[in-house]
Design an enzyme around this catalytic site. Structure first.
Site: not given
Length: 384
Positions: A94, A267, A305, A307, A310, A336
């Site tokens: 940015d 974003d 999930c 991840c 989890c 997560h």
């Protein structure tokens, strides 16, 4: 070295959702895509390798912050931002326009650019369209953003027009200043909450043939329905053969709705900031992990999930870490939440591929409670 460019692969029949890919020298970006925010050369709480494992194709860095600390010339001497932070994939930087906007009384905007005081030590600095491009070229990002004047809310139509016209003049100067064609340059469409000004801005910018186009100046305090209207009316007017980026947005529901308007890139600091403050996203609810109801809960945060958090830890353990103010709480929570966002994008791309996006979108929005995603009852830390 791969030539940068955008390929539109598919458009959903029932909505304006798009499936595509952006080629960069550092790899391909599958769109629609979410960019985890790595403002200061790091996605807070995560190793770069972890960010990649979670499914991110691209991350976002920030010109303003890296310009102030450690300095773009130092980063250039050390091999560029990719090498400096050990991230091999694409990076979008940015321009710093929003951060300067956030400084309030510490900055002054003129036709030349922005004079401001550092939020770190009060030292005087300046950014111009030309210097913002030069800084980003030194960083070596794959996608650079033109310096813009972020239009606040509320403003009069006259104030929004003056701001938009200045942003467009800065975009022309940015285009003239760029020297490296391997770095894509995106223009930013401003115009406040006035659709006619947005249309005028994008028509002028589209004629300049940037490599991509962004909608800026949303999620700056306006009502959510007003933001949705601006996005839904403006996004489809952006060049069809270029990537479309909605800056700083947003909640999962915001993303799902904006994809249906034709947005390709997103974003937002929400997944990482909320993770640090104990607000965790799941497919059915937002979990405030400090609540006593989780004290003895032996189940994973989200049984759907995949991840690391989890797969290995219970809600009770996550609550214990958070209440004990352990650093690991922030790490596991961030893993997560970032994975939740990236899984959402994977699902979005698959639904577009299967020509089922409009049906899936309705089901998702019916299930998702779209409340104040950052409301954890805790004071947030320094913004990314």
């Amino acid at each position: 070295m791969t030539e940068p460019g955008f390929e539109l692969l598919k458009e959903d029949a029932g909505t304006k959702a798009r499936l595509g890919r952006i080629a960069t020298p550092h790899g391909e970006i599958r769109t629609p895509a979410f960019m985890p925010v790595g403002t200061q050369g790091t996605v807070k709480g995560l190793l770069p390798e972890t960010v990649r494992e979670l499914g991110a194709d691209i991350i976002l860095g920030n010109t303003y912050h890296l310009y102030l600390r450690p300095g773009h010339e130092l980063i250039r001497r050390l091999g560029g931002l990719h090498r400096f932070m050990n991230w091999p994939g694409p990076i979008l930087t940015d321009s710093g326009g929003f951060q300067v906007f956030s400084l309030g009384a510490l900055r002054k905007i003129t036709e030349e650019g922005v004079a401001f005081q550092s939020h770190i030590d009060g030292s005087p600095y300046s950014l111009t369209p030309e210097s913002a491009v030069a800084i980003q070229e030194a960083l070596g990002s794959d996608i650079m953003m033109c310096l813009d004047e972020c239009t606040p809310y509320p403003v009069t139509v006259r104030e929004a027009r003056v701001s938009m016209e200045r942003t467009n003049r800065w975009a022309r100067r940015s285009l003239s200043a760029r020297t490296n064609r391997m770095q894509m340059l995106f223009a930013i469409v401003q115009g406040g909450m006035y659709p006619d000004l947005r249309r005028q801005a994008l028509e002028e910018l589209a004629a300049l043939d940037f490599e991509g186009y962004a909608l800026g100046g949303v999620s700056v305090g306006e009502p959510k329905d007003m933001m949705e209207e601006i996005v839904s009316r403006t996004a489809p007017l952006l060049p069809r053969d270029k990537p479309r980026y909605l800056m700083g947005v947003g909640t999962p529901a915001d993303i799902v709705r904006s994809v249906s308007a034709g947005i390709d890139l997103f974003d937002c600091v929400l997944p990482t900031r909320c993770a640090r403050n104990g607000l965790l996203f799941t497919n059915t609810q937002k979990v405030v992990i400090k609540h006593a109801r989780w004290r003895e809960d032996e189940f994973p945060l989200d049984e759907t999930c995949d991840c690391y958090t989890c797969r290995n830890y219970s809600r009770a353990y996550l609550r214990h870490l958070y209440m004990a103010r352990e650093i690991l709480a922030m790490v596991l929570n961030t893993i997560h939440n970032v994975r939740f966002y990236l899984r959402l994008m994977e699902r979005i791309r698959e639904e577009i591929r299967q020509e089922n996006y409009s049906v899936w979108q309705r089901e998702f929005l019916d299930r998702w409670e779209d409340g104040p995603a950052g409301d954890t009852g805790e004071k947030t830390d320094i913004p990314e």
